[in-house]
Design a protein around this motif. Sequence first.
Motif, PDB file in Angstrom:
ATOM      1  N   SER A 309       0.816  -1.214   0.000  1.00 55.78           N
ATOM      2  CA  SER A 309       0.000   0.000   0.000  1.00 55.78           C
ATOM      3  C   SER A 309       0.846   1.260   0.000  1.00 55.78           C
ATOM      4  N   GLY A 310       2.145   1.133   0.286  1.00 57.56           N
ATOM      5  CA  GLY A 310       3.008   2.306   0.369  1.00 57.56           C
ATOM      6  C   GLY A 310       2.955   2.995   1.711  1.00 57.56           C
ATOM      7  N   VAL A 472       1.273   6.656  -4.505  1.00 55.34           N
ATOM      8  CA  VAL A 472       0.217   5.741  -4.079  1.00 55.34           C
ATOM      9  C   VAL A 472      -1.023   6.075  -4.898  1.00 55.34           C
ATOM     10  N   ALA A 531      -2.286   5.788   1.744  1.00 56.64           N
ATOM     11  CA  ALA A 531      -1.667   4.474   1.897  1.00 56.64           C
ATOM     12  C   ALA A 531      -2.220   3.722   3.104  1.00 56.64           C
ATOM     13  N   LYS A 542       0.657   1.303  -3.891  1.00 61.04           N
ATOM     14  CA  LYS A 542       1.767   2.052  -4.467  1.00 61.04           C
ATOM     15  C   LYS A 542       2.088   1.542  -5.875  1.00 61.04           C
TER      16      LYS A 542
END
Length: 656
Positions: A309-310, A472, A531, A542
């Motif tokens: 997800s970053g 993201v 994120a 991401k």
Amino acid sequence: MGWPRRILITAGLATVAAGVALGVGRFSYAPMPDRADLLNPDRYPIETAFDILGRRVSRAEADRLSGTEAGREALSPKSGAVAIDPAMVERGRQAFYQETFGNEVFLTDVMGMLDGGLTPTQVALAVAKLGGQGTTDLKVAMARDVRVGDRVYRAGELVPTGLDVPKGGAFIIGIKTFYDRGHLRMGITCALCHAAVDPGTGRVVEGAPNTDLNAGLLMALAKNSSAYFMHASVPEADAKPPADPQHTGSTGSTGTGPALPDAASVEAATKVQVASWPPGSFDSSADRVTNPTSIPSSFSAHGEPYSWSGREAIGPFAGLSSLNNNVHAANSDTTQLAAAASWLFGMDPETYLGIVLRGSATEAFRYRPDGGRSPSEVLRSVDPTPASPGLNSYAVLPTYPATNYVTDNGLFTSVPGEPVNHANNAMSAFQNLLHPPAAGQDPDRVRAGRAVFEKAGCGSCHSGPALTNHRVVPEAEIGTEPTRARAGAKMEARLSAPAMFAADTPFPTPADPVIVPVPLAGDALAQVQLAWGQGGTEGGYKVPNLVGLAWTAPYLHDSGVAVGSDAGSQLGVPGTLYRGVAPDPANSLRALVDRDLRAKVIAANAASDTARIARVTGKGHAYWADAGSGVSREEQTALIAYLLSVDRLTEPAATP
């Protein structure tokens, strides 16, 4: 040194070690391959002298800064600066292979990884039977029957563990064994997931993900899988127990303890959920939803932000140290989550701990409702780290257990005798020097493929040295399976300002440690909130870096884009990973960019009950390079060759 000789030497050392253990009562060992045993011994050069909260500082700049008071302050540990040199990198490599931060206690005494279907004796026999040949998937015989849903794993049945043993080796990469006065424990290190044995040579590829590590099945075969229920969809943990004396009463040492759900139901449900994880994936989000993600590579240079997800985006090494830290501070010891159970899980902390501890493998760690002690009292009585929450070795921010975007919970896994978080920072420096082995693709085809890469518009997101723009992307835009993008949403209930300990803070920490604020504002804050699925967003994923794609199949965060060497029948996770078939990188990349092949992959995933449990879809990232977008089959093949050729940063960039 030839491997037969090495086997003999290793056996001799093991015999000596056993004698030492019997004499002094304690011994531990984790393998670390020689450079000669690596398929990728070359690394990027060390070109940066400091990392200051993710900003690389060259030696020349550091020399200039050292000439002024303000510059010296900027390079101070109290400003978050981390000094980088060869010794630090070597410490990072050692920690990568050998540092557990104490997780052997949770994994052995609470979760019972050595007391379920697989035992140390059976594992040792499986390694011995290799005869020095090595393996990418150690097959271990079951010691006893274990039921996982409708499937019974029978005693004597060989289980595909995905554990790697290099050629000439006598130990599993990423497993550390402890002998403590008659008690055997097993801990894990970063190398378990982020180093892999090359099937062709038997040599180790540092940084490559272990794409067939069967982590979910190994946890399902443990004695106390319930200790990981919060990483899975287990509504049985919320069920109200029957009103009987064993389950009712007040919390505390004078009562009978918290009301707990039925133990057998929670254990059975957890086993089914974690066993659904495809090999090569792991569910690191304690959001009570089964949504595992592919194990990423550690070819991490210029690949920030980190995690799918970053969400690991700030602090030392641009979030890479946070990623390394949270593996152990948030995932390898679930007892530390008790303090946050009320807002993360809607559960009383004692109830939460009661579920985790009542099936513990070691008697002293086991909570008994009729035992006269609360779950937290049981934990305190056996905790090897009484100065901190949980069982691992943590430095604790005053804001614990609040999330602060540098850590999930205010904990930093640390090693006594060295600065707080130093091992994580050292591993970051080491990982940022890793790149995969040379790809060996045809140069003419690679050049043609790069042109297709630009023609198809891939470079609009996949740009820069590691072919990522570091952004993201909202989940609704990328279109992949959505639940993991929202995994951090509930943590917004307890947020504190981003902060960390000064990089020279000793561990154990002094009474008044220096706390360093980590700046976060504007677009950077908006990206972090996206994120984490916070700030009114639905979360995102991401743009991943593309270095080493030849080693990282299957693709997308859910492992869903997987195709074997037979693209006609080996489709999706059911046709590959669940069958013990390795996804073919070229065919899987074709499915990523070809909508017709992707549709078949998605359909195969959707037809599998197990894939549905794990929320594996293969959907999303609908950016095509196929006939429908004006790309010929020949051009598509060239594009795939280019993608598989990326074995280094694509333009000059300082490392680590």
